[in-house]
Motif scaffolding. Structure first.
Motif, PDB file in Angstrom:
ATOM      1  N   VAL A   1       0.836  -1.209   0.000  1.00  0.00           N
ATOM      2  CA  VAL A   1       0.000   0.000   0.000  1.00  0.00           C
ATOM      3  C   VAL A   1       0.868   1.256   0.000  1.00  0.00           C
ATOM      4  CG1 VAL A   1      -1.649   1.338   1.368  1.00  0.00           C
ATOM      5  CG2 VAL A   1      -2.012  -1.103   1.020  1.00  0.00           C
ATOM      6  N   ALA A   2       1.928   1.251   0.791  1.00  0.00           N
ATOM      7  CA  ALA A   2       2.810   2.417   0.858  1.00  0.00           C
ATOM      8  C   ALA A   2       3.451   2.707  -0.499  1.00  0.00           C
ATOM      9  CB  ALA A   2       3.891   2.196   1.913  1.00  0.00           C
ATOM     10  N   PHE A   3       3.917   1.674  -1.189  1.00  0.00           N
ATOM     11  CA  PHE A   3       4.531   1.898  -2.497  1.00  0.00           C
ATOM     12  C   PHE A   3       3.494   2.215  -3.571  1.00  0.00           C
ATOM     13  CE2 PHE A   3       8.333  -0.081  -0.641  1.00  0.00           C
ATOM     14  CZ  PHE A   3       9.252   0.895  -0.997  1.00  0.00           C
ATOM     15  N   ALA A   4       2.260   1.740  -3.420  1.00  0.00           N
ATOM     16  CA  ALA A   4       1.203   2.119  -4.351  1.00  0.00           C
ATOM     17  C   ALA A   4       0.889   3.614  -4.204  1.00  0.00           C
ATOM     18  CB  ALA A   4      -0.042   1.278  -4.107  1.00  0.00           C
ATOM     19  N   VAL A   5       0.856   4.099  -2.974  1.00  0.00           N
ATOM     20  CA  VAL A   5       0.650   5.532  -2.737  1.00  0.00           C
ATOM     21  C   VAL A   5       1.831   6.325  -3.298  1.00  0.00           C
ATOM     22  CG1 VAL A   5       0.481   7.308  -0.933  1.00  0.00           C
ATOM     23  CG2 VAL A   5      -0.868   5.204  -0.765  1.00  0.00           C
ATOM     24  N   ALA A   6       3.041   5.840  -3.076  1.00  0.00           N
ATOM     25  CA  ALA A   6       4.228   6.513  -3.609  1.00  0.00           C
ATOM     26  C   ALA A   6       4.207   6.524  -5.130  1.00  0.00           C
ATOM     27  CB  ALA A   6       5.496   5.824  -3.101  1.00  0.00           C
ATOM     28  N   LEU A   7       3.712   5.468  -5.737  1.00  0.00           N
ATOM     29  CA  LEU A   7       3.585   5.413  -7.194  1.00  0.00           C
ATOM     30  C   LEU A   7       2.657   6.518  -7.682  1.00  0.00           C
ATOM     31  CD1 LEU A   7       3.943   4.009  -9.970  1.00  0.00           C
ATOM     32  CD2 LEU A   7       2.061   2.516  -9.327  1.00  0.00           C
ATOM     33  N   GLY A   8       1.487   6.609  -7.057  1.00  0.00           N
ATOM     34  CA  GLY A   8       0.537   7.647  -7.459  1.00  0.00           C
ATOM     35  C   GLY A   8       1.071   9.048  -7.251  1.00  0.00           C
TER      36      GLY A   8
END
Length: 82
Positions: A40-47
């Motif tokens: 989830v943290a890296f998905a947020v960072a991706l966005g």
């Protein structure tokens, strides 16, 4: 089951590593929480990286970096479950 060399299960893996030492491993729930949180943290960072980058190169770099890390985390999570 007591004494040197005995092993028992309670939540995580517990095994005797020798005289007077006990090694306690993480439970499946702890591992799942860690992998889920990191994904989830890296998905947020991706966005945030793709939308916040000022150049096309920056957007591509953020997308590739985060996508590779997410893929590695998902692969690791799947491998630890089975």
């Amino acid at each position: 089951m007591s004494g040197v060399g005995s092993a028992r299960e309670r939540g995580g893996r517990v095994r005797s590593a020798g005289r007077g030492c006990t090694v306690v491993g993480p439970s499946r729930g702890q591992i799942a929480f860690l992998f889920g949180f990191l994904i989830v943290a890296f998905a947020v960072a991706l966005g945030r990286g793709v939308t916040g980058a000022q150049t096309t190169g920056g957007r591509v770099a953020a997308a590739v970096f985060c996508a590779v890390l997410i893929a590695l985390l998902v692969t690791g999570w799947i491998r630890t479950r089975w």
